[in-house]
Design a protein around this motif. Structure first.
Motif, PDB file in Angstrom:
ATOM      1  N   GLU A  59      50.891 -20.814  -6.956  1.00 11.77           N
ATOM      2  CA  GLU A  59      50.278 -21.683  -7.958  1.00 11.77           C
ATOM      3  C   GLU A  59      48.871 -22.055  -7.495  1.00 11.77           C
ATOM      4  OE1 GLU A  59      52.713 -25.089  -8.652  1.00 11.77           O
ATOM      5  OE2 GLU A  59      54.572 -23.923  -8.770  1.00 11.77           O
ATOM      6  N   ALA A  71      55.162 -16.257  -1.122  1.00 13.07           N
ATOM      7  CA  ALA A  71      55.801 -16.388  -2.439  1.00 13.07           C
ATOM      8  C   ALA A  71      56.808 -15.259  -2.652  1.00 13.07           C
ATOM      9  CB  ALA A  71      54.730 -16.366  -3.532  1.00 13.07           C
ATOM     10  N   VAL A 128      52.757 -22.641  -2.670  1.00 17.49           N
ATOM     11  CA  VAL A 128      54.003 -21.903  -2.874  1.00 17.49           C
ATOM     12  C   VAL A 128      55.154 -22.888  -2.755  1.00 17.49           C
ATOM     13  CG1 VAL A 128      55.580 -20.190  -1.922  1.00 17.49           C
ATOM     14  CG2 VAL A 128      53.151 -19.669  -2.093  1.00 17.49           C
ATOM     15  N   ASN A 129      55.993 -22.929  -3.795  1.00 14.39           N
ATOM     16  CA  ASN A 129      57.231 -23.712  -3.786  1.00 14.39           C
ATOM     17  C   ASN A 129      58.412 -22.761  -3.753  1.00 14.39           C
ATOM     18  OD1 ASN A 129      55.650 -26.004  -4.090  1.00 14.39           O
ATOM     19  ND2 ASN A 129      55.949 -26.110  -6.302  1.00 14.39           N
ATOM     20  N   ASP A 130      59.562 -23.256  -3.315  1.00 11.86           N
ATOM     21  CA  ASP A 130      60.762 -22.432  -3.411  1.00 11.86           C
ATOM     22  C   ASP A 130      61.365 -22.576  -4.804  1.00 11.86           C
ATOM     23  OD1 ASP A 130      62.216 -24.801  -3.499  1.00 11.86           O
ATOM     24  OD2 ASP A 130      63.028 -24.601  -1.462  1.00 11.86           O
ATOM     25  N   ALA A 131      62.525 -21.968  -5.028  1.00 12.45           N
ATOM     26  CA  ALA A 131      63.119 -21.946  -6.365  1.00 12.45           C
ATOM     27  C   ALA A 131      63.521 -23.328  -6.855  1.00 12.45           C
ATOM     28  CB  ALA A 131      64.333 -21.013  -6.379  1.00 12.45           C
ATOM     29  N   THR A 132      63.685 -24.292  -5.936  1.00 12.06           N
ATOM     30  CA  THR A 132      64.062 -25.649  -6.339  1.00 12.06           C
ATOM     31  C   THR A 132      62.847 -26.533  -6.581  1.00 12.06           C
ATOM     32  OG1 THR A 132      64.153 -26.596  -4.102  1.00 12.06           O
ATOM     33  CG2 THR A 132      66.111 -25.396  -4.890  1.00 12.06           C
ATOM     34  N   GLY A 133      61.649 -26.008  -6.318  1.00 11.88           N
ATOM     35  CA  GLY A 133      60.433 -26.805  -6.484  1.00 11.88           C
ATOM     36  C   GLY A 133      59.951 -27.459  -5.209  1.00 11.88           C
ATOM     37  N   THR A 146      59.154 -16.509  -5.626  1.00 13.97           N
ATOM     38  CA  THR A 146      58.419 -17.372  -6.559  1.00 13.97           C
ATOM     39  C   THR A 146      56.989 -16.855  -6.704  1.00 13.97           C
ATOM     40  OG1 THR A 146      57.810 -18.893  -4.768  1.00 13.97           O
ATOM     41  CG2 THR A 146      59.834 -19.388  -5.983  1.00 13.97           C
ATOM     42  N   GLN A 147      56.114 -17.665  -7.300  1.00 15.59           N
ATOM     43  CA  GLN A 147      54.731 -17.287  -7.527  1.00 15.59           C
ATOM     44  C   GLN A 147      53.790 -18.283  -6.834  1.00 15.59           C
ATOM     45  OE1 GLN A 147      53.792 -14.485  -9.301  1.00 15.59           O
ATOM     46  NE2 GLN A 147      56.003 -14.035  -9.382  1.00 15.59           N
TER      47      GLN A 147
END
Length: 367
Positions: free
Chosen positions: A150, A142, A158-163, A147-148
């Motif tokens: 979840e 993350a 963990v997702n990137d900034a676009t989801g 990102t954070q």
């Protein structure tokens, strides 16, 4: 399929190994135990220690549009008192039949990390701690992506900034702590004794041979990077497939076995190709590691593991059983180094496959 019995003469002939060989032995821990228990026992026996790590594998994905999920699962590396490798203990996802109906999850809280992109998974393995608890293991990932983590219903994502999802950590499926593939470093001598040091504690702990089990042999690949030797390997495992299975007692329930591509068998009979030409052409025949013999590393431009992998020995818990079959394979591989073409099997291979294979091995030069 039960292993074909050998005569007294044959047993006396092939009871030792002389080559540098690495072994992969598939076992199953009893219910309530796991592969770490065997790693701990082997470490105690060798006055060594256990290091936890990740093992990389892949499996078909249930998610539409995603063909394969790659994952990291708990693995255990044993080194002796001097720090030399003894063995590695990992999961093998082909071992499933004995786990049917299992509902209890790992008592140790084990998990695996899933990703659909191999390069990302290699990066994840480098930056995560295999000792970390599930909620924490993806924190460095993350941070890399800004990102954070979840936490959802016992899993971590963990997702990137676009989801877009980068990785997910999920509890190990019920029973998946029990499969145990024992991977040795290359053994250069006293093969039976070295294997017994691994298999005796396995038997003592109640480990068994799973339904789909196999033993794989890794032999040095360098001698077979010649057109004549490679062609003979293809002839041996292509034309002698049935006698080999019968003589070795290949487990018909074993997964990820297959004949060599027919196009490859045709290719090696041309006889006019240099090694560079033959290896390039062989890569285009549909060659796969999931065959009776894995030749992919021989023809790879940058091999990951410089070996020929023979995958058709049956599962075993006794070192002498493994050595006896491996010694037959070793002699046949040595025959392949003789430039004279390996012939097709005759009628004797049907009635006495082990005898026919021994005769074939004896016909080669001692190299």
């Amino acid at each position: 399929m039960r292993p074909a019995p050998l005569t007294t003469r044959q047993e006396a002939t092939i009871d030792t190994l002389t080559s540098r060989i690495g072994f992969e032995i598939e076992l199953l821990a009893p219910a309530g135990s796991d592969r770490q228990a065997l790693a701990d026992a082997v470490a105690d026996r060798s006055d060594g220690r256990v290091h936890r790590s990740f093992h990389t594998d892949s499996e078909p994905s249930p998610v539409p549009g995603v063909g394969v999920f790659r994952h990291l699962s708990p693995a255990f590396d044993v080194v002796d008192g001097a720090g030399a490798p003894v063995a590695r203990f990992v999961d093998d996802i082909t071992l499933t039949s004995d786990l049917t109906g299992t509902t209890a999850r790992s008592r140790r809280g084990w998990y695996r990390v899933l990703c659909d992109e191999p390069r990302l998974l290699r990066l994840i393995e480098r930056c995560t701690d295999p000792y970390a608890a599930l909620p924490d293991v993806l924190a460095p990932v993350a941070e890399l992506f800004g990102t954070q983590v979840e936490l959802r219903g016992g899993s971590a994502r963990v997702n990137d900034a676009t989801g877009a999802t980068i990785a997910v950590a999920m509890p190990l499926p019920a029973g998946r702590e029990r499969p145990c593939e024992v991977i040795t470093p290359p053994i250069v001598g006293d093969h039976g004794w070295m294997l017994d040091e691994l298999l005796t504690p396995a038997r003592d702990l109640g480990f068994t041979v799973p339904a789909e089990a196999a033993v794989h042999l890794h032999l040095d690949g360098v001698p077979f990077r010649r057109s004549a030797a490679f062609a003979n390997l293809v002839r041996l495992f292509g034309h002698w497939r049935e006698p080999l299975w019968e003589a070795l007692g290949t487990n018909t329930a074993c997964r990820r076995l297959a004949p060599l591509p027919v196009e490859l068998l045709r290719l090696v009979e041309r006889g006019d190709l240099s090694w560079a030409e033959l290896s390039t052409a062989a890569r285009g025949t549909g060659l796969t590691k999931y065959a009776d013999v894995n030749l992919t590393q021989l023809v790879a431009t940058t091999p990951v593991r410089d070996t020929v992998e023979v995958r058709i020995l049956p599962g075993a818990l006794d070192a002498s059983d493994i050595v006896r079959r491996a010694a037959l394979v070793e002699r046949l591989m040595r025959r392949c180094l003789d430039d004279s073409p390996v012939p097709r099997p005759g009628a004797d291979a049907v009635h006495d496959p082990a005898g026919a294979l021994l005769a074939l091995a004896a016909a080669g030069v001692d190299r």
